[in-house]
Scaffold this active site. Structure first.
Site, PDB file in Angstrom:
ATOM      1  N   PHE A 178       0.839  -1.199   0.000  1.00 29.69           N
ATOM      2  CA  PHE A 178       0.000   0.000   0.000  1.00 29.69           C
ATOM      3  C   PHE A 178       0.865   1.235   0.000  1.00 29.69           C
ATOM      4  O   PHE A 178       0.406   2.324  -0.015  1.00 29.69           O
ATOM      5  CB  PHE A 178      -0.948  -0.002   1.202  1.00 29.69           C
ATOM      6  N   CYS A 235     -10.598   5.814   1.710  1.00 28.13           N
ATOM      7  CA  CYS A 235      -9.734   4.964   2.526  1.00 28.13           C
ATOM      8  C   CYS A 235      -9.500   3.627   1.791  1.00 28.13           C
ATOM      9  O   CYS A 235      -8.394   3.083   1.805  1.00 28.13           O
ATOM     10  CB  CYS A 235     -10.416   4.730   3.871  1.00 28.13           C
ATOM     11  N   TRP A 286      -7.083   4.273  -0.925  1.00 29.93           N
ATOM     12  CA  TRP A 286      -5.739   4.418  -0.358  1.00 29.93           C
ATOM     13  C   TRP A 286      -5.076   3.045  -0.251  1.00 29.93           C
ATOM     14  O   TRP A 286      -3.886   2.899  -0.510  1.00 29.93           O
ATOM     15  CB  TRP A 286      -5.823   5.069   1.032  1.00 29.93           C
ATOM     16  N   HIS A 287      -5.880   2.041   0.119  1.00 26.60           N
ATOM     17  CA  HIS A 287      -5.311   0.710   0.310  1.00 26.60           C
ATOM     18  C   HIS A 287      -4.806   0.101  -0.994  1.00 26.60           C
ATOM     19  O   HIS A 287      -3.871  -0.695  -0.981  1.00 26.60           O
ATOM     20  CB  HIS A 287      -6.340  -0.231   0.956  1.00 26.60           C
ATOM     21  N   GLY A 288      -5.433   0.436  -2.085  1.00 30.07           N
ATOM     22  CA  GLY A 288      -4.943  -0.143  -3.327  1.00 30.07           C
ATOM     23  C   GLY A 288      -5.806   0.227  -4.502  1.00 30.07           C
ATOM     24  O   GLY A 288      -6.971   0.589  -4.356  1.00 30.07           O
TER      25      GLY A 288
END
Lengths: 63, 414
Positions: free
Chosen positions: A63, B319, B322-324
């Site tokens: 990530f 969110c 954001w993780h992927g």
């Protein structure tokens, strides 16, 4: 699978102690040096004997 | 360099030894070199991105400090946001965005031959991008004085224990610590070593041990029945927790030995009684970032109820991104947002039901029920997260539409 299940139980036991008995850890730190080092040695032994050292990446690195 | 490698087992004592052996004025120089070395062990050329981000935000901070004119400060902040998120977009989201545009256009019979970047995702780019952006925003808001010492700022961006997977530190907390004179403290070092030991236990004994079973099941999904898949999913929940919490503990412990305090990132998340509470216990630094720099500016919960629900969903969708760069992450985190909103909407009804059934008279039972439900909801949502980690073998078209990823995440894990 059995090792995994036991490891989860150990983990949840520690987490439960932290959640419901937050004074347990400071009390452990006040234990006799032999008790403390025996505990640390036990964790090191667990890491060495049933730990997996295959160079697995941390999931969150992606990530 | 991995925390669970022999390389790190040698690296950390050498760094700690030299750190305390050096005079105070040379220590941050040394830590900066050590941090860059730590990152360059993975892919040396990508250190340029960290350096670029550092130079941009250092300059932006200084420039914002040189003027009191809000419009000018805003321009500098905008530059920082565009530069940082632009880099993040180029390296992390470009292919995902392109692929989605291609899919959408194909529905309208427009065929778009999208270019694909064959770039390896820079390790920790989301973490250090958020960290540098938080500095620029804090300077813009006046919560942080611009940092004039370039070395200190560069160290704030690249401090090796938390460089690649957090916790996402704030400049207001971490920067002042680099100015403090640290002396070796045996008790503090012992405390740091205990954290490292526990982190190693979580990573190599729990997470990596569980991953053997999880990998064998998820890599052969069609050959396994319901119960096996449920056990594998439960194991995967603990694997993800121990993998990340283990990393965080090693990071906090390593920093603590040298006298630096990093923020806590986990607080017994599986004892949370609701998804909202869960996110106050899991990856605390990320949600705190979203709370301070997105949720509150959007109005937080001091807005009409529908808008509060929208704010919550926006935070969790972003969110997820954001993780992927994959819809599976967006679905996982959106589910959490949905659970929070749904929990709020149904709160009065559930409260009345609990009263009618008399459950609140047995608080232990009530709490066990709430904790179990929260855990189950989290475990369920993680199924979608798992889809990003393992190549799907489901024959449905749903799995293929879910697995539009930048690259095979599974290959990154090994």
């Amino acid at each position: 699978m059995i090792y995994g299940a036991l490891a989860i139980m150990a983990l949840m036991l520690v987490d439960a102690m932290r959640e419901f008995f937050p004074e347990a850890m400071p009390r452990f730190k006040r234990q006799h040096v032999v008790v403390r080092f025996a505990s640390y040695a036990a964790i090191v032994m667990l890491i060495v004997t049933i730990g997996v050292f295959d160079g697995a990446q941390f999931i969150y690195f992606q990530f | 360099m991995l925390f669970n490698s022999l390389h790190f087992v040698i690296f950390l004592p050498v760094v700690v030894g030299l750190f305390f052996a050096l005079p105070h004025r040379w220590r941050t120089h040394f830590l900066l070199i050590a941090s860059y070395y730590f990152y360059m062990c993975w892919k040396p050329e990508y250190v340029v991105l960290i350096a670029l981000s550092t130079v941009i935000d250092y300059t932006v901070g200084i420039r914002m400090g040189m003027t009191t004119e809000q419009a000018v400060r805003k321009k500098w902040l905008t530059l920082s946001l565009i530069a940082n998120f632009g880099l993040l977009f180029a390296f992390k989201y470009f292919n995902f965005f392109n692929e989605n545009v291609r899919v959408v256009l194909a529905h309208f019979n427009v065929f778009y031959d999208s270019p694909t970047f064959h770039l390896l995702l820079p390790v920790g780019i989301s973490f250090y991008t958020f960290q540098t952006v938080s500095y620029s925003i804090d300077v813009y808001r006046g919560n942080q004085e611009p940092e004039h010492n370039f070395r200190m700022f560069a160290l704030y961006v690249s401090f090796f224990p938390q460089l690649v997977a957090g916790p996402i530190e704030r400049s207001t907390r971490l920067l002042p610590q680099f100015y403090e004179k640290q002396s070796f403290d045996a008790q503090r070092a012992a405390s740091g070593l205990r954290r490292i030991l526990w982190g190693m236990f979580q990573k190599v004994v729990v997470a990596d041990r569980l991953s053997i079973y999880v990998d064998s099941v998820y890599n052969n999904q069609v050959h396994h029945g319901g119960l096996t898949l449920i056990v594998a999913t439960l194991f995967f929940v603990f694997q993800v927790y121990c993998d990340f919490a283990g990393y965080t503990n090693i990071a906090i412990g390593s920093a603590r030995i040298m006298g630096y305090s990093l923020m806590e990132n986990f607080r017994q998340p599986f004892f949370a009684k609701s998804i909202a509470e869960f996110w106050q216990r899991w990856h605390i630094s990320l949600l705190a970032w979203f709370r301070d720099y997105l949720y509150i500016p959007l109005g937080g919960n001091r807005v009409p109820r529908w808008r509060w629900y929208l704010n919550t969903m926006i935070v969790f969708v972003l969110c997820g991104l954001w993780h992927g760069a994959a819809w599976t992450y967006v679905i996982t985190l959106s589910l959490h947002g949905f659970f929070i909103v749904f929990g709020n909407i149904t709160g009065p009804i559930r409260k009345r039901a609990v009263g009618l059934l008399g459950i609140e008279k047995v608080p232990l039972l009530h709490n066990i029920g709430r904790t179990s439900l929260t855990f189950s909801l989290f475990a369920f949502s993680l199924i979608f997260f798992a889809l990003s980690q393992f190549p799907t073998q489901f024959p449905s078209s749903a799995s293929s539409s879910l697995s539009i990823t930048v690259s095979s995440s599974a290959s990154l894990r090994r």
